[in-house]
Write an enzyme that holds these catalytic residues in place. Structure first.
Site, PDB file in Angstrom:
ATOM      1  N   ASN A   9       0.878  -1.172   0.000  1.00  0.00           N
ATOM      2  CA  ASN A   9       0.000   0.000   0.000  1.00  0.00           C
ATOM      3  C   ASN A   9       0.914   1.221   0.000  1.00  0.00           C
ATOM      4  O   ASN A   9       1.487   1.565   1.030  1.00  0.00           O
ATOM      5  CB  ASN A   9      -0.893  -0.021   1.261  1.00  0.00           C
ATOM      6  CG  ASN A   9      -1.677   1.262   1.415  1.00  0.00           C
ATOM      7  OD1 ASN A   9      -1.804   2.046   0.465  1.00  0.00           O
ATOM      8  ND2 ASN A   9      -2.216   1.492   2.603  1.00  0.00           N
ATOM      9  N   LYS A  11       0.201   4.232  -0.231  1.00  0.00           N
ATOM     10  CA  LYS A  11      -0.422   5.446   0.335  1.00  0.00           C
ATOM     11  C   LYS A  11      -0.134   6.634  -0.600  1.00  0.00           C
ATOM     12  O   LYS A  11      -0.032   6.443  -1.811  1.00  0.00           O
ATOM     13  CB  LYS A  11       0.081   5.707   1.754  1.00  0.00           C
ATOM     14  CG  LYS A  11      -0.003   4.479   2.649  1.00  0.00           C
ATOM     15  CD  LYS A  11       0.112   4.837   4.098  1.00  0.00           C
ATOM     16  CE  LYS A  11       0.286   3.566   4.903  1.00  0.00           C
ATOM     17  NZ  LYS A  11       0.008   3.772   6.318  1.00  0.00           N
ATOM     18  N   HIS A  93      -9.537   1.366   4.838  1.00  0.00           N
ATOM     19  CA  HIS A  93      -8.262   1.556   5.549  1.00  0.00           C
ATOM     20  C   HIS A  93      -8.514   2.493   6.733  1.00  0.00           C
ATOM     21  O   HIS A  93      -9.306   3.438   6.634  1.00  0.00           O
ATOM     22  CB  HIS A  93      -7.211   2.147   4.600  1.00  0.00           C
ATOM     23  CG  HIS A  93      -5.833   2.109   5.180  1.00  0.00           C
ATOM     24  ND1 HIS A  93      -5.410   3.016   6.119  1.00  0.00           N
ATOM     25  CD2 HIS A  93      -4.798   1.261   4.986  1.00  0.00           C
ATOM     26  CE1 HIS A  93      -4.163   2.723   6.468  1.00  0.00           C
ATOM     27  NE2 HIS A  93      -3.767   1.661   5.796  1.00  0.00           N
ATOM     28  N   GLU A  95      -6.929   4.876   7.885  1.00  0.00           N
ATOM     29  CA  GLU A  95      -6.700   6.299   7.629  1.00  0.00           C
ATOM     30  C   GLU A  95      -7.938   6.924   6.985  1.00  0.00           C
ATOM     31  O   GLU A  95      -8.269   8.086   7.243  1.00  0.00           O
ATOM     32  CB  GLU A  95      -5.451   6.474   6.748  1.00  0.00           C
ATOM     33  CG  GLU A  95      -4.182   6.164   7.540  1.00  0.00           C
ATOM     34  CD  GLU A  95      -2.992   5.737   6.714  1.00  0.00           C
ATOM     35  OE1 GLU A  95      -3.041   5.809   5.472  1.00  0.00           O
ATOM     36  OE2 GLU A  95      -1.996   5.292   7.324  1.00  0.00           O
ATOM     37  N   GLU A 164      -5.793  -4.919  10.448  1.00  0.00           N
ATOM     38  CA  GLU A 164      -4.773  -3.891  10.664  1.00  0.00           C
ATOM     39  C   GLU A 164      -5.069  -3.153  11.977  1.00  0.00           C
ATOM     40  O   GLU A 164      -5.864  -2.200  11.979  1.00  0.00           O
ATOM     41  CB  GLU A 164      -4.779  -2.892   9.507  1.00  0.00           C
ATOM     42  CG  GLU A 164      -4.422  -3.497   8.171  1.00  0.00           C
ATOM     43  CD  GLU A 164      -3.763  -2.471   7.271  1.00  0.00           C
ATOM     44  OE1 GLU A 164      -2.677  -2.749   6.773  1.00  0.00           O
ATOM     45  OE2 GLU A 164      -4.320  -1.373   7.087  1.00  0.00           O
ATOM     46  N   GLY A 170       2.120   2.210  10.795  1.00  0.00           N
ATOM     47  CA  GLY A 170       3.076   3.303  10.652  1.00  0.00           C
ATOM     48  C   GLY A 170       3.741   3.701  11.954  1.00  0.00           C
ATOM     49  O   GLY A 170       4.380   4.752  12.034  1.00  0.00           O
ATOM     50  N   SER A 208       3.061  -2.277  10.457  1.00  0.00           N
ATOM     51  CA  SER A 208       4.514  -2.301  10.712  1.00  0.00           C
ATOM     52  C   SER A 208       5.140  -3.665  10.406  1.00  0.00           C
ATOM     53  O   SER A 208       6.030  -4.112  11.125  1.00  0.00           O
ATOM     54  CB  SER A 208       4.828  -1.851  12.140  1.00  0.00           C
ATOM     55  OG  SER A 208       4.421  -0.504  12.328  1.00  0.00           O
TER      56      SER A 208
HETATM   57  C1  PEP Z   1      -0.897   0.220   5.973  1.00  0.00           C
HETATM   58  O1  PEP Z   1      -0.922   1.406   5.749  1.00  0.00           O
HETATM   59  O2  PEP Z   1      -1.782  -0.515   5.503  1.00  0.00           O
HETATM   60  C2  PEP Z   1       0.192  -0.298   6.785  1.00  0.00           C
HETATM   61  C3  PEP Z   1       0.101  -1.522   7.226  1.00  0.00           C
HETATM   62  O3  PEP Z   1       1.245   0.551   7.044  1.00  0.00           O
HETATM   63  P1  PEP Z   1       2.635   0.199   7.760  1.00  0.00           P
HETATM   64  O4  PEP Z   1       3.112  -1.111   7.179  1.00  0.00           O
HETATM   65  O5  PEP Z   1       3.534   1.325   7.432  1.00  0.00           O
HETATM   66  O6  PEP Z   1       2.351   0.059   9.214  1.00  0.00           O
END
Ligand code: PEP
Length: 244
Positions: A9, A11, A93, A95, A164, A170, A208
């Protein structure tokens, strides 16, 4: 037998030269034992499709409109995504849930719009730190998934689910393999009860994931791969995760 799926992803990251370098690095590392895909900003779909065409690496978007067409300035429909060969669209997601006030019902409508055009929705669910600390993790993820199951009805088994935890995205703070597995088992039981095909559905972990923790996470019985944010922006890291 479920095949591992690893999805990057991006982003709101990238530029045309950076994307070319990243995709070249991913293509050079083939073949992968896992299914691999990248979900890129809309404006890069055309170039991404051209670069990845003919390879087994798939591409997709990070969102999709719940509407089929019409006066929805700034929105992108599932039909448009399918014109660009998108295999996947991320929906829900955290976000977008947090910064764009996306509700469970809206996420479900987006998943339905994607599927109606043959684009597989990657439906994200996950609890905040406050929700985890107050013992609500299971209730939150089940509520989020239930809205999508209810809307997709007999097509629910076509989606990919991504667990998630919001506190792990992040932040560099990953759920332990045991914490992630526990939630994945709950989600799989819910999918199995609703569709009868939960055992065949893919549930990804995101939050992460890095080259040094991917193998432990992906080794869990109900974790079928990952949705990767930050580590998907460096070819070497993303490739290492795809090989985990
Ligand atoms: C994400 O944005 O879906 C995500 C898992 O980000 P990160 O791996 O940076 O935590």
């Amino acid at each position: 037998m479920r095949r591992t799926l690893v999805v990057g992803n991006w982003k709101m990251h990238g530029s045309r030269p950076a994307n070319a370098e990243l995709l070249a690095g991913v293509l050079a590392a083939r073949p992968f034992l896992a299914d691999v895909a990248v979900c890129v900003p809309f404006v890069y779909l055309n170039e991404t499709a051209a670069t990845l065409a003919g390879s087994e690496v798939r591409w997709g978007a990070q969102d999709v409109s719940q509407h089929a067409q019409g006066p929805h300035t700034g929105e992108i429909s599932a039909a448009m995504l399918s014109e660009f060969g998108c295999r996947y669209a991320i929906v829900g997601h955290s976000e977008r849930r947090a910064h764009h006030a996306e509700s469970d019902d809206l996420v479900a409508a987006k998943a339905q719009a994607a599927l109606s055009r043959g684009v597989t929705p990657i439906v994200c669910v996950g609890e905040t730190l406050a929700e985890r600390e107050s013992g609500q993790t299971e209730a939150v993820v089940k509520r989020q998934l239930s809205a999508v199951i209810h809307t997709l009805a007999h097509c629910a088994a076509e989606m990919v689910v991504a667990y998630e935890p919001v506190w792990a995205i992040g932040t560099g703070r990953t759920a332990s393999p045991e914490q992630a597995q526990a939630v994945h088992a709950v989600l799989r039981a819910q999918l199995q009860a609703a569709t009868g095909r939960g055992d065949a559905m893919r549930i990804l972990y995101g939050g992460s994931v890095k080259p040094d923790n991917a193998a432990m996470l992906f080794a869990q019985p109900d974790i079928d791969g990952g949705l990767i944010g930050g580590a998907a922006l460096k070819a070497a890291d993303f490739v290492a995760i795809c090989r985990a």
